[in-house]
Scaffold this motif. Structure first.
Motif, PDB file in Angstrom:
ATOM      1  N   GLN A   1       0.351  -2.655 -10.358  1.00 39.52           N
ATOM      2  CA  GLN A   1       0.527  -1.813  -8.736  1.00 39.52           C
ATOM      3  C   GLN A   1       1.532  -1.063  -9.109  1.00 39.52           C
ATOM      4  OE1 GLN A   1       1.698  -5.579  -6.777  1.00 39.52           O
ATOM      5  NE2 GLN A   1      -0.281  -5.408  -5.835  1.00 39.52           N
TER       6      GLN A   1
ATOM      7  N   GLU B   1      -1.513   4.971   1.748  1.00 42.88           N
ATOM      8  CA  GLU B   1      -1.971   3.146   2.067  1.00 42.88           C
ATOM      9  C   GLU B   1      -1.441   3.085   0.905  1.00 42.88           C
ATOM     10  OE1 GLU B   1      -3.859  -0.601   4.660  1.00 42.88           O
ATOM     11  OE2 GLU B   1      -4.973   1.622   5.408  1.00 42.88           O
ATOM     12  N   ILE B   2       0.218   1.814   1.192  1.00 44.94           N
ATOM     13  CA  ILE B   2      -0.545   1.477  -0.356  1.00 44.94           C
ATOM     14  C   ILE B   2      -0.738  -0.023  -0.069  1.00 44.94           C
ATOM     15  CG2 ILE B   2       1.227   3.381  -1.578  1.00 44.94           C
ATOM     16  CD1 ILE B   2       3.372   1.006  -1.095  1.00 44.94           C
ATOM     17  N   SER B   3      -0.508  -1.067  -1.272  1.00 43.48           N
ATOM     18  CA  SER B   3      -0.883  -2.862  -1.491  1.00 43.48           C
ATOM     19  C   SER B   3       0.259  -3.010  -1.461  1.00 43.48           C
ATOM     20  CB  SER B   3      -1.214  -2.906  -3.285  1.00 43.48           C
ATOM     21  OG  SER B   3      -0.256  -2.753  -3.361  1.00 43.48           O
ATOM     22  N   VAL B   4       0.096  -4.556  -0.428  1.00 40.42           N
ATOM     23  CA  VAL B   4       1.202  -5.197   0.707  1.00 40.42           C
ATOM     24  C   VAL B   4       2.615  -5.339  -0.917  1.00 40.42           C
ATOM     25  CG1 VAL B   4       1.727  -8.066   0.841  1.00 40.42           C
ATOM     26  CG2 VAL B   4      -0.242  -6.857   1.521  1.00 40.42           C
TER      27      VAL B   4
ATOM     28  N   ALA C   1       4.436  -2.656  -1.412  1.00 38.23           N
ATOM     29  CA  ALA C   1       5.271  -2.056   0.310  1.00 38.23           C
ATOM     30  C   ALA C   1       6.169  -2.874  -0.636  1.00 38.23           C
ATOM     31  CB  ALA C   1       4.662  -2.330   0.717  1.00 38.23           C
ATOM     32  N   ARG C   2       6.197  -4.424  -0.279  1.00 38.50           N
ATOM     33  CA  ARG C   2       7.625  -5.178  -0.634  1.00 38.50           C
ATOM     34  C   ARG C   2       8.311  -4.988  -1.466  1.00 38.50           C
ATOM     35  NH1 ARG C   2       6.430 -11.636  -2.288  1.00 38.50           N
ATOM     36  NH2 ARG C   2       8.583 -12.228  -2.380  1.00 38.50           N
TER      37      ARG C   2
ATOM     38  N   LEU D   1       9.076   5.239   3.667  1.00 38.93           N
ATOM     39  CA  LEU D   1       7.682   4.163   4.070  1.00 38.93           C
ATOM     40  C   LEU D   1       7.877   3.508   5.194  1.00 38.93           C
ATOM     41  CD1 LEU D   1       6.527   2.073   1.926  1.00 38.93           C
ATOM     42  CD2 LEU D   1       8.289   0.574   2.400  1.00 38.93           C
TER      43      LEU D   1
ATOM     44  N   GLY E   1       6.114   0.619   7.012  1.00 36.58           N
ATOM     45  CA  GLY E   1       5.150  -0.535   6.997  1.00 36.58           C
ATOM     46  C   GLY E   1       4.210  -0.214   5.552  1.00 36.58           C
ATOM     47  N   ARG E   2       3.276  -0.356   4.827  1.00 35.06           N
ATOM     48  CA  ARG E   2       2.411   0.400   4.198  1.00 35.06           C
ATOM     49  C   ARG E   2       2.285   1.922   3.461  1.00 35.06           C
ATOM     50  NH1 ARG E   2      -2.896  -3.426   3.658  1.00 35.06           N
ATOM     51  NH2 ARG E   2      -2.861  -2.354   2.088  1.00 35.06           N
ATOM     52  N   GLN E   3       2.425   2.335   4.945  1.00 33.36           N
ATOM     53  CA  GLN E   3       2.261   4.281   4.535  1.00 33.36           C
ATOM     54  C   GLN E   3       3.298   4.752   3.588  1.00 33.36           C
ATOM     55  OE1 GLN E   3      -0.453   6.039   5.558  1.00 33.36           O
ATOM     56  NE2 GLN E   3      -1.450   3.876   5.565  1.00 33.36           N
TER      57      GLN E   3
END
Length: 343
Positions: A71, A94-97, A100-101, A159, A161-163
């Motif tokens: 990632q 869109e990216i992975s959880v 994004a975290r 950023l 959310g996941r966008q």
């Protein structure tokens, strides 16, 4: 990922007796080791060998760390972060959880610190020769600095959310200040989900601990004296802490640097100047529940310097230790919240 912070915190073989020791003779400290993110990891869990083998814990740890690398490693050309950096599109992706975290926490710390932590500073890190491109150790020209700084700025990263999107096509992000700590957190969470409540996780110097040793004693951690030695051979203990159920991260500028024309240049870049930090603060240790947060904060405070860093740490209730270099050796100062962890 090879974050430019070497192992500044070392695990000690000492301990202190807990108030209520637990000594299950069947459970021992089992050491799991390996390599990840351009460094090593050392994990101790208090369990039985059968429990660790039945859970396939080591294999699960390897899988988690491989996922973090895939990632967020700028050293892997096919990683998620590398794909974003290579793309010149300004459209949201869109990216992975997990990605994004880490981005969300990195952006939060960047905004909280007034830009002292900036994950878009990668072009400057590369320019000074400390990134994955390993450029020659020379002082960049003023023109090169201006060009690189034009590509830097947290306001260019968005950023939702996941966008994830960028305002300028050649924006480059580098999560070396937080991703390794995130890896520690992910391994710690994995261990707990598998029913093990006593452990210590260390990846390249970043740590997270919980519970007790197999003797029923609390884990003790040594903070290294910041001796100038790029080889890492010279090591001495400066302080010992008992973090309890927390994470510990140390940032310093005494291992990774180069010298030119009699001047030493640190690998830690100040986004405000585009140049390596230039002050007497040589090491910062932060203790927080999250290794990712401790990781980012230790770098943030190093960029700030002792005076501004101490003020920021006190203002935000951080447990932080600052070690500065003087003509006669080292001086230290720590926040009120850090004092409780001193042995």
């Amino acid at each position: 990922m090879n974050k430019l912070k070497l192992m500044l915190v070392v695990l000690l073989t000492i301990s202190i007796t807990a108030c209520f020791p637990s000594n299950d003779s069947a459970k021992k400290e089992i050491l799991l080791q390996g390599r990840t993110m351009g460094t090593t990891y050392n994990i101790k869990v208090v369990a039985t060998i059968e429990q660790v083998e039945t859970l396939k814990l080591h294999e699960k740890i390897e899988a988690v760390l491989q996922q973090v690398n895939q990632q967020m490693s700028t050293y892997m050309p096919d990683s998620e972060i590398s794909a974003f950096n290579k793309s010149h599109s300004t459209e949201p992706v869109e990216i992975s959880v997990g990605f994004a975290r880490v981005l969300a926490e990195s952006i939060r710390l960047g905004e909280l610190s007034g830009g002292k932590l900036d994950i878009t500073v990668g072009p400057l890190v590369n320019l000074w020769g400390f990134g994955p491109k390993h450029r020659p150790e020379t002082v960049p020209s003023d023109e090169a600095l201006v060009s690189a700084r034009a590509r830097v700025g947290l306001h260019n990263l968005h950023l939702d959310g996941r966008q994830l999107s960028k305002s300028i096509p050649n924006l480059y992000i580098d999560l070396s200040t937080t991703a390794k700590g995130y890896g520690v957190d992910m391994v710690a969470e994995l261990i707990e989900v598998n029913g093990i409540g006593n452990y210590i996780v260390e990846i390249g110097g970043e740590m997270r601990l919980k519970g007790f040793k197999d003797t029923g004693e609390l884990w003790a951690i040594a903070i290294e004296k910041p001796i100038l030695d790029p080889s890492g051979v010279q090591r001495a203990i400066h302080e010992v802490v008992i973090p309890k159920d927390n994470a510990v991260a140390t940032s310093g500028d005494y291992r990774i640097y180069f010298e030119a024309d009699g001047q030493r240049f640190s690998h830690i870049i100040d986004p405000a100047t585009g140049k390596p930090i230039n002050h007497h603060l040589v090491s910062v240790t932060v203790i927080t529940p999250s290794s990712m947060t401790a990781d980012g904060l230790s770098t943030t405070l190093m960029v700030m310097g002792a005076e501004q860093g101490m003020e920021f740490a006190q203002q935000h209730g951080l447990a932080a230790l600052f070690i500065s270099k003087t003509e006669h050796g080292f001086t230290e100062q720590f926040t009120v919240k850090f004092k409780q962890y001193l042995k």
